[in-house]
Design a protein around this motif. Sequence first.
Motif, mmCIF file in Angstrom:
data_model
loop_
_atom_site.group_PDB
_atom_site.id
_atom_site.type_symbol
_atom_site.label_atom_id
_atom_site.label_comp_id
_atom_site.label_asym_id
_atom_site.label_seq_id
_atom_site.Cartn_x
_atom_site.Cartn_y
_atom_site.Cartn_z
ATOM 1 N N ALA A 118 0.819 -1.220 0.000
ATOM 2 C CA ALA A 118 0.000 0.000 0.000
ATOM 3 C C ALA A 118 0.848 1.264 0.000
ATOM 4 N N THR A 119 2.167 1.140 -0.019
ATOM 5 C CA THR A 119 2.982 2.352 0.047
ATOM 6 C C THR A 119 3.184 2.979 -1.322
ATOM 7 N N GLY A 120 2.505 2.463 -2.334
ATOM 8 C CA GLY A 120 2.636 3.028 -3.663
ATOM 9 C C GLY A 120 3.664 2.294 -4.505
ATOM 10 N N MET A 121 3.762 0.985 -4.331
ATOM 11 C CA MET A 121 4.693 0.210 -5.140
ATOM 12 C C MET A 121 4.127 0.026 -6.534
ATOM 13 N N SER A 122 5.055 -0.183 -7.475
ATOM 14 C CA SER A 122 4.615 -0.396 -8.848
ATOM 15 C C SER A 122 4.084 -1.815 -9.006
ATOM 16 N N PHE A 123 3.386 -2.022 -10.114
ATOM 17 C CA PHE A 123 2.823 -3.330 -10.420
ATOM 18 C C PHE A 123 3.917 -4.396 -10.457
ATOM 19 N N THR A 124 5.060 -4.034 -11.069
ATOM 20 C CA THR A 124 6.158 -5.004 -11.188
ATOM 21 C C THR A 124 6.708 -5.390 -9.825
ATOM 22 N N GLU A 125 6.959 -4.381 -8.987
ATOM 23 C CA GLU A 125 7.484 -4.668 -7.652
ATOM 24 C C GLU A 125 6.538 -5.587 -6.884
ATOM 25 N N LYS A 126 5.253 -5.262 -6.951
ATOM 26 C CA LYS A 126 4.279 -6.083 -6.237
ATOM 27 C C LYS A 126 4.323 -7.512 -6.737
ATOM 28 N N THR A 127 4.425 -7.680 -8.067
ATOM 29 C CA THR A 127 4.443 -9.029 -8.631
ATOM 30 C C THR A 127 5.649 -9.810 -8.113
ATOM 31 N N VAL A 128 6.815 -9.157 -8.120
ATOM 32 C CA VAL A 128 8.032 -9.829 -7.656
ATOM 33 C C VAL A 128 7.844 -10.340 -6.234
ATOM 34 N N PHE A 129 7.305 -9.475 -5.359
ATOM 35 C CA PHE A 129 7.204 -9.880 -3.964
ATOM 36 C C PHE A 129 6.053 -10.838 -3.723
ATOM 37 N N MET A 130 5.055 -10.793 -4.594
ATOM 38 C CA MET A 130 4.012 -11.801 -4.459
ATOM 39 C C MET A 130 4.569 -13.185 -4.794
ATOM 40 N N VAL A 131 5.350 -13.248 -5.865
ATOM 41 C CA VAL A 131 5.946 -14.536 -6.242
ATOM 42 C C VAL A 131 6.887 -15.014 -5.135
ATOM 43 N N GLY A 132 7.679 -14.086 -4.606
ATOM 44 C CA GLY A 132 8.593 -14.454 -3.520
ATOM 45 C C GLY A 132 7.864 -14.990 -2.310
ATOM 46 N N THR A 133 6.713 -14.388 -2.012
ATOM 47 C CA THR A 133 5.946 -14.829 -0.855
ATOM 48 C C THR A 133 5.348 -16.204 -1.090
ATOM 49 N N LEU A 134 4.761 -16.375 -2.270
ATOM 50 C CA LEU A 134 4.144 -17.669 -2.563
ATOM 51 C C LEU A 134 5.200 -18.768 -2.559
ATOM 52 N N ALA A 135 6.419 -18.420 -2.972
ATOM 53 C CA ALA A 135 7.482 -19.426 -3.048
ATOM 54 C C ALA A 135 7.853 -19.965 -1.678
ATOM 55 N N ALA A 136 7.510 -19.220 -0.625
ATOM 56 C CA ALA A 136 7.852 -19.691 0.719
ATOM 57 C C ALA A 136 6.818 -20.685 1.246
ATOM 58 N N VAL A 137 5.687 -20.802 0.549
ATOM 59 C CA VAL A 137 4.609 -21.631 1.085
ATOM 60 C C VAL A 137 4.903 -23.138 1.025
ATOM 61 N N PRO A 138 5.452 -23.663 -0.104
ATOM 62 C CA PRO A 138 5.635 -25.121 -0.150
ATOM 63 C C PRO A 138 6.423 -25.669 1.038
ATOM 64 N N ALA A 139 7.419 -24.912 1.516
ATOM 65 C CA ALA A 139 8.206 -25.410 2.643
ATOM 66 C C ALA A 139 7.315 -25.653 3.858
#
Lengths: 498, 91, 164
Positions: free
Chosen positions: A286-307
Amino acid sequence: MWEILFSTHHTDIGLLYIYLSTTAFIIGGALAIGIRSELFLPGNQGIIPDSNTFHRIFTVHGTNMLFFWLIPFASGIGNYLIPIMVRYKDMAWPKLNAVAFWMLPVSMALVWLGFADTTWNAYPPYSIIRAPGPAAEMWIFGLKIAGISSVLGAINFVVTILKMKHPDLPLMKTPLFVWATLVTSLMIIVAMPTFAAALIMLYTDRLGISGFFNPAMGGDPIAYQHLFWFTFHPEVYIFLIPAVGTAYELIPKFSRKPIFSYGSGVIAFVMLAIVGFASWAHHMYATGMSFTEKTVFMVGTLAAVPASAMHIFNWIATMWGGRIKFAAPMAFTVGGIVLFFFAGAGGIVNTAMPLDFLTHDSYWVVGHMHLFLMGMITFGFIGFLYYMFPLITGRMYNERAAMIQFWLMFVGVSMIFLTQHVLGLYGQPRRTFDYIPVQPLIILNQISTVGAWITAAGAAVFIANLIKSTVSGKPANMEDPFKLGEQYYDYARREPHH
Amino acid sequence: MVSYSKLALFLIPVVVLFLLDVNSAFAQESSKQYMSARIEIWALFYRLMVVAFVIGAVVMGTITWVVWRFRESHPKNKGSITPSRSEGAHH
Amino acid sequence: MGHATIEWVYVGVVIAVLVYVGADAWNVEKMLTDAPPEAKVIKVTGQQWFWTFEHEDGTQEIGELHLVKGVPYRFEVTSRDVIHSFNTPDFAMMIDAVPGRINTIWFAPDQSGQFLIQCREYCGFSHYQMRAKLFVEEPTTSGGKVTNASADLTPSIGATAAAS
């Protein structure tokens, strides 16, 4: 008494850590009960006099629970068990160990006496230009000291595990709890310096001699959030992984079966430790990140789930086909896993970028992270404290009271935090002294508050049980106190004073 | 013999992506109206909730069944005492 | 590890679900990111502890914002002192108001009535009552009649809140 205070023996330091952290859990919990009671009805209930006091209370509650309950408790059980598990006489550096512990009371005193109102994440510019001193300064120095303490403790664990391990014991034959402590400690060493730097910058900003985060002096407040979350998203896993380790310690024992897959447990730990560093900015959509930045961190977050999913699989598969004894340690662990699933499912919803508009900074987030902290981690720790009770005291706790406590807490915690998810969807912001007097906000807040009272009753039973059983509990059968058909820990360790 | 059937799992995301594409292609048809963020967001939320609750039901059901069936006091667990492993087995 | 297969299948299913979640979220976010070029600009300024709104024609409103249903608006959000967060729960909109930055967000109100604007980032003493009223009016072509359409998806606490 005095010999414990001045001791450098690992079980004594471990005991001190457990005393300090359990105390922090209770007094921090009392603050939470104050918060929930105030929110039982809209308007000022007079339980907390004004919003400023309210802000100070939730700030100290959060800081205290994270830094003086979760981290020290993990250090405490690590201190007890790591030397036993790697078959060494003590921690690698006993004096450093004592120093690391004794920094904590100092830091805790600073945080509690200062009683800052910055929130536990102390976002600038509020924490620079508005937060009253000296509370904020005391908070900064308190956390600084707590950070140094945890880094020293972490170094000690890493060296003990890697260098002091018995030569005949390969790392892949150590219990998964050792892996949990190793991974946690490495993460602390990598993550903590960033926040330590941010704290110094925050302090000089407050003094007015720099403007790193102060927009009036050309600084960028969002930079602080990046530094902060680069430490504290991995820190979430630093809180979590020791509890995962205790679950791996208890579930096979109480199911009377070997772990389903030791290898996948290790892989999941290491994966989580690495991927955990790739998701920090999901706290900042919500701090005004760009679409690309959000996508990168969403993928990074989801990647932590399988563990995490692999851990849950491993636990269920271990219980499958076993002969499970539901004594309090096992009950708390399995209850924790149930809440862990809810927390994880809510977390996946959080990370879906557009849904951040619904959940961010609302009560949803409060409910979500408390399901981790109170559900999985605290439940795991309470269960493990019961498991270690004979090792620490030589006595047995009261099983009946412990199970009553479990059900009170399980029902209470579910009522508080599952309800808060719904509150968040109705738009109630977090960190608010009051809310709009409309339904369904009122009834949801009341369910949540009643849950808090039930949990408090459970905590009262907990403390009574601990004190009474320490003083006058039945002497435990130290070979196998839980009648699981296997050897308990090496209890001779706890009598170092000779 | 290595089984290649697991590779079929990778078809799932491909199919999902394909379905999503079809969805958004339909969504574009009403171009005169502005996208309503609140409707899109809540629709996404409810889609994910369906997924979450289905998975939750499976996981909770499994845990409940395991806890119920393999508890020490279950009738089928009474007679046969499974040999418990010795201390070092997993170490 | 003979029991590896079932675990692989399980991990595969987990990854498939995660890919679905990620793809669906990405898709929705992409649809919503860019404001239409004809959107009207509204400058939103947060400060301790009230909101100021400035329309394109220069008219200013404090603590109230009047919009017209069906018109797209682009909000340029900033702050004068500390970080706030501009939030209209009934329209699932929220973005931080950061001093020294302008963050944008857009939506076209699709329901008329009275709604809540609130601050959702901790900002000090009166954070909990840093609210404003959002009035969405029917376009004048339909007679300016306000139909307080209840939200079909969103739980609406806004109307009562704004009235109180």
